[in-house]
Design a protein around this motif. Structure first.
Motif, short mmCIF file in Angstrom:
data_model
loop_
_atom_site.label_atom_id
_atom_site.label_comp_id
_atom_site.label_asym_id
_atom_site.label_seq_id
_atom_site.Cartn_x
_atom_site.Cartn_y
_atom_site.Cartn_z
N PHE A 1 -3.27 9.92 7.87
CA PHE A 1 -4.03 9.63 6.66
C PHE A 1 -5.45 9.24 7.00
CE2 PHE A 1 0.40 9.03 5.80
CZ PHE A 1 0.58 9.45 4.50
N PHE B 1 7.93 4.16 15.54
CA PHE B 1 8.53 3.95 14.22
C PHE B 1 9.40 5.15 13.80
CE2 PHE B 1 8.61 4.07 9.60
CZ PHE B 1 8.83 2.75 9.26
N ARG C 1 0.82 -1.21 0.00
CA ARG C 1 0.00 0.00 0.00
C ARG C 1 0.85 1.26 0.00
NH1 ARG C 1 -5.17 -0.12 1.54
NH2 ARG C 1 -4.98 1.89 2.53
N ARG C 2 0.47 2.19 -0.89
CA ARG C 2 1.22 3.44 -1.02
C ARG C 2 1.18 4.25 0.28
NH1 ARG C 2 -0.73 7.85 -5.18
NH2 ARG C 2 -1.99 8.21 -3.33
N GLU C 3 0.05 4.16 1.00
CA GLU C 3 -0.06 4.92 2.26
C GLU C 3 1.03 4.52 3.25
OE1 GLU C 3 -2.59 3.65 0.67
OE2 GLU C 3 -4.42 4.85 0.92
N LEU C 4 1.39 3.23 3.24
CA LEU C 4 2.41 2.78 4.19
C LEU C 4 3.75 3.42 3.87
CD1 LEU C 4 1.58 -1.02 4.59
CD2 LEU C 4 0.81 0.92 5.96
N LEU D 1 4.56 14.98 -0.25
CA LEU D 1 4.26 13.72 -0.94
C LEU D 1 3.87 13.96 -2.39
CD1 LEU D 1 2.24 12.02 1.93
CD2 LEU D 1 4.59 11.55 1.24
N MET E 1 2.00 13.42 9.51
CA MET E 1 0.80 13.26 8.68
C MET E 1 -0.08 12.15 9.24
SD MET E 1 -0.12 14.07 5.17
CE MET E 1 -1.28 13.37 4.02
N GLU F 1 4.15 6.25 2.23
CA GLU F 1 4.04 7.69 2.49
C GLU F 1 4.12 7.99 3.98
OE1 GLU F 1 0.49 8.84 0.40
OE2 GLU F 1 1.61 9.12 -1.47
N ALA F 2 3.46 7.13 4.77
CA ALA F 2 3.53 7.32 6.22
C ALA F 2 4.99 7.22 6.67
CB ALA F 2 2.68 6.27 6.93
N ALA F 3 5.73 6.26 6.13
CA ALA F 3 7.13 6.09 6.52
C ALA F 3 7.96 7.32 6.12
CB ALA F 3 7.71 4.83 5.89
N ARG G 1 1.34 8.27 16.66
CA ARG G 1 2.55 8.01 15.91
C ARG G 1 3.10 9.30 15.29
NH1 ARG G 1 2.11 4.14 10.73
NH2 ARG G 1 0.98 5.96 9.99
N TYR H 1 -6.10 3.10 7.43
CA TYR H 1 -5.22 1.99 7.07
C TYR H 1 -3.78 2.42 6.78
CZ TYR H 1 -9.85 0.12 6.36
OH TYR H 1 -11.15 -0.23 6.53
N SER H 2 -3.24 3.31 7.55
CA SER H 2 -1.86 3.70 7.29
C SER H 2 -0.93 3.18 8.38
CB SER H 2 -1.76 5.22 7.20
OG SER H 2 -1.98 5.78 8.47
N LEU H 3 -1.48 2.41 9.34
CA LEU H 3 -0.61 1.83 10.36
C LEU H 3 0.15 0.66 9.75
CD1 LEU H 3 -2.91 1.74 13.50
CD2 LEU H 3 -1.22 3.46 12.86
N PHE H 4 1.34 0.38 10.29
CA PHE H 4 2.11 -0.75 9.80
C PHE H 4 1.56 -2.01 10.45
CE2 PHE H 4 5.02 2.94 9.95
CZ PHE H 4 5.07 3.16 8.59
#
Lengths: 290, 267
Positions: B89, B106, A185-188, B63, B87, A190-192, B154, B92-95
């Motif tokens: 989102f 993280f 997933r691109r969001e992952l 981004l 940021m 981008e979050a990183a 986070r 569903y942006s958690l690892f």
């Protein structure tokens, strides 16, 4: 979950309850035939067991009554006997060992080279553009068709068998891993980035861990294919291994040995699959189960 | 007094064009957008869907790259993403392979922070988003609202200069969303971070912000910039007070025109 809750609500509704009572005689059978509806666990297991029992019953009926010539299909007991003599008199365990060795060697070499390549292809479009056309084309050439060529090039030794397993596994493995890695997933990512990771840092800290369960599932699938390639390789030119035993048994009309050999491969494939499946579930608790 | 302090974030005539192809014309998503945000402000950007408000936020986050114009944080021009802009989102942006506490730390791992201090920071933010007892849980074991709380923790744990939120409560049910708004406001009242929050929900935009920025749709432009003069702390009951309702009426009118325009265009 929500769906289940709703069904419960409807079922408990007084008006519907009374209706159900009226038609209770036909209710169970209707449920069995309802598309995709669940059935009781015990019923499921019962049906599964009865299918196996039925198979043996038909087999016994055909063989013990003499309806089928034992040359074509021996009785279940005769096959067990062939199996025992194979182990005690013909050193079948060595054949099994050599077959396992060939499968694992070819498969592991394919993994060691293919895994990094697939990951790089899924991550960097430049790498994908370079390798994709070549690998996609070779992927559709069946590994078994290469056997004559490999015999010509490298003879009929172990290396030839291992090469066939490698060719059969490698190209599909690379492409499937590349797709899996590309689907992170691109969001992952981008979050990183917004948490301070560098462009290369996300490869290790996001792309790899995110796609690892999927990659392991791919390896499991490909190991399954490797089992069928090895038999083809051993049928064509080999003095050892389960495949060569099957071929020899055919020449000597030992049908029991053929069937026992086939069953052995089935069991080996199933066992390796189950072992991998359990390992994968244990290794990624965040992906499977709670 | 405000004249004395320097702006936290400056968006200067930012334009974004999404390049088309043979079958599709170029799309002007943002047109000459200017916005200045002072330290400790809570700004909500309100606009109909597809108006380019998310694009604007993504440009600030680094981004997405603007076609023309510049973005400055504390007077420094921004290029690409970095940990000074946190940021959150939409969902569903958690690892998924990391537990709640591993997710929260993280960002800290890339910094020179000792394990003990890291633990302390994680504990603090878990407490802030009220997730005590869920430290060892994986994201898939949490509800949507809890997941977003982890995402907020986070982002904050990294101690960014500005917190960017892209419709973070958009996927939640109404009751959870209301509770999350209260929690976020409480966090802001405590930490006084500068916040830029994107939403299409009028009530949410008023309740949270001290300035609501309304955007036009296609091309996205800033249509109105309305200071919200409601006192803090704001209880949820403020949403039925006349002052709040007056803002709501004004903003609903503004956003309605844009929504109508957007609806016609999609047809």
């Amino acid at each position: 979950m929500e769906k289940a809750a709703k069904t419960e609500e409807i079922v408990n509704h007084p008006a519907i309850l009374s209706k159900q009572k009226l038609g209770s005689g036909t209710r169970k059978s209707r449920n069995w035939l309802q598309p995709q509806a669940a059935i009781p666990h015990r019923l499921y297991v019962g049906i599964s067991i009865s299918s196996i029992v039925l198979l043996f019953a038909v087999w016994s009926l055909l063989t013990y009554t003499g309806m089928v010539d034992p040359l074509f299909l021996p009785t279940p007991v005769e096959i067990v006997h062939s199996g025992i003599t194979l182990f005690t008199e013909y050193g079948f365990i060595n054949d099994i060992g050599i077959t396992i060795y060939r499968v694992l060697a070819g498969f592991l070499i394919a993994v060691v080279i293919g895994l990094p390549l697939g990951i790089l292809m899924g991550t960097f479009k430049v790498v994908e553009a370079f390798f994709e056309p070549m690998i996609s084309a070779i992927r559709y050439m069946p590994a078994s068709a290469f056997i004559p060529l490999f015999i010509l090039w490298i003879g009929v030794g172990e290396l030839e068998k291992i090469t066939i397993i490698f060719v059969g596994s490698f190209f599909s493995l690379v492409l499937m891993v590349a797709v899996e890695v590309g689907n992170v997933r691109r969001e992952l990512l981008e979050a990183a980035y917004t948490l301070g990771r560098s462009k290369l840092g996300v490869l290790r800290s996001v792309i790899l861990p995110a796609s690892l369960p999927g990659i392991m599932e791919i390896l499991r699938l490909i190991l399954g294919w490797a089992w069928s390639y090895i038999i083809v390789a051993e049928l064509v030119a080999s003095a050892s291994g389960i495949g060569s035993l099957i071929l020899e048994s055919q020449r000597m009309l030992k049908t029991g040995n053929i069937i026992f050999g086939i069953a052995t491969i089935g069991v080996l494939g199933l066992l390796s699959d189950i072992i991998l499946k359990i390992c994968i579930k244990k290794a990624f608790p965040w992906h499977y189960g709670r | 007094m405000k004249l004395m302090s320097k702006p936290k974030l400056e968006i200067k005539s930012v334009t974004k064009v999404f390049a088309g192809n043979k079958n599709r014309a170029n799309v002007l998503a943002l047109d000459q957008t200017n916005l200045t945000i002072m330290p400790n402000e809570f700004i909500t950007i309100l606009g109909p869907s597809g108006c380019g408000k998310s694009t604007l936020l993504r440009i600030v986050a680094g981004l997405e790259e603007q076609t023309t114009g510049d973005v400055f944080l504390d007077g420094q021009e921004l290029f690409g993403p970095s940990s000074n802009r946190g940021m959150v989102f939409q969902a569903y942006s958690l690892f998924p392979w990391l537990t709640v506490e591993e997710n929260i730390q993280f960002g800290l791992k890339t910094k020179e922070i000792g394990a003990g201090e890291r633990k302390e920071i994680v504990r603090k933010y878990i407490e802030l988003v009220q997730l005590e007892g869920f430290e060892k849980h994986y994201p898939r074991q949490l509800s949507g609202g809890m997941q977003q709380r982890v995402a907020i923790a986070r982002a904050l744990a990294n101690d960014p200069e500005i917190l960017l939120l892209d419709e973070p409560f958009g996927a939640l049910d109404n009751q959870t969303r209301t509770l999350m708004q209260e929690l976020l406001l409480e966090i802001w009242e405590k930490s006084h971070k500068t916040v830029l929050f994107i939403t299409h929900d009028v009530e949410e935009s008023i309740y949270l912000a001290n300035r609501v920025v309304v955007m036009t749709s296609r091309p996205g432009r800033i249509k109105a910039d309305i200071p919200i003069e409601l006192e803090h702390p704001r209880p949820y009951s403020i949403k039925v007070e006349p002052k709040f309702l007056a803002y709501k009426e004004q903003l609903t009118e503004l956003i309605r025109e844009e929504s109508l325009k957007a609806m016609m265009e999609i047809k």
